[in-house]
Enzyme design. Structure first.
Site, short mmCIF file in Angstrom:
data_model
loop_
_atom_site.label_atom_id
_atom_site.label_comp_id
_atom_site.label_asym_id
_atom_site.label_seq_id
_atom_site.Cartn_x
_atom_site.Cartn_y
_atom_site.Cartn_z
N ASN A 83 17.25 6.31 -4.40
CA ASN A 83 17.68 6.09 -5.77
C ASN A 83 16.96 7.08 -6.69
OD1 ASN A 83 18.71 4.85 -8.15
ND2 ASN A 83 18.75 2.88 -7.11
N HIS A 113 -6.74 13.86 0.03
CA HIS A 113 -7.82 14.79 -0.30
C HIS A 113 -9.17 14.21 0.13
CE1 HIS A 113 -5.02 17.08 -2.81
NE2 HIS A 113 -4.53 15.89 -3.13
N LYS A 180 5.77 -12.89 4.56
CA LYS A 180 6.79 -13.67 5.25
C LYS A 180 7.32 -12.85 6.41
CE LYS A 180 11.20 -15.96 4.40
NZ LYS A 180 12.21 -16.30 3.40
#
Length: 184
Positions: A83, A113, A180
């Site tokens: 998206n 880094h 879950k």
């Protein structure tokens, strides 16, 4: 080893190397075309996506704007959707399975880094990321370097994934935690 070979191997490398700088500039040229000139997903935009992400399956869909470092380190299966406003820092390989959807503003970071400030001035490195099949990554999620997200996972919007997520999991929060099991 060249700096590019070091980068791809996840070893400390100089990101200011001429070859890497050239390759990032080429990606930026393609991104400019995709994000500005071809903002709508057209035949030309699809051609740009193919050039930018050559290691993708046939059904890669990127909703501009999109940002990445190189593009060639993004390996996508079939039916992958990004998206708007996704950022993919692909210093190392990012493997994305089939049927994976990314919400808006998802950030995928292979770049990392050193903690020591003197070392940070000298080099950077990357850690690969793996995302399994049939995943949904909610908007504003950040996936940190070196992470594996298993198959059939859902990562809730706004999550920061700092540890591996096993198959069939719903994970949410900062840091993301499995809340879950999604096993049928």
């Amino acid at each position: 080893m060249t700096e590019k070979e070091k980068m791809l191997a996840g070893l400390p490398y100089n990101a200011l190397d001429d070859t890497l700088t050239k390759e990032r500039r080429q990606a930026k040229r393609l991104l400019r075309q995709l994000n500005i000139s071809e903002y709508l997903v057209t035949k030309t935009a699809k051609s740009i996506m193919r050039q930018l992400v050559p290691n993708a399956g046939n059904k890669l869909y990127i909703e501009p704007p999109f940002h990445c470092d190189y593009g060639y380190n993004i390996y996508c299966g079939e039916n992958v959707y990004f998206n708007v406003n996704c950022v993919v820092l692909d210093a190392c390989k990012i493997t994305i399975g089939n049927n994976v959807m990314f919400g808006p503003h998802v950030q995928i970071y292979t770049a990392t880094h050193p903690l020591d400030f003197k070392e940070r001035q000298e080099y950077e490195l990357g850690k690969p990321i793996n995302i399994g099949d049939d995943c949904w990554i909610g908007g504003n999620t950040t996936i940190c370097p070196g992470i594996t997200i298993g198959n059939r996972c859902v990562i809730g919007a706004g999550s920061v994934v700092t540890k591996d997520i096993p198959d069939d999991s719903l994970a949410v929060g900062n840091p993301a935690k499995v809340i879950k099991s999604l096993k049928p």
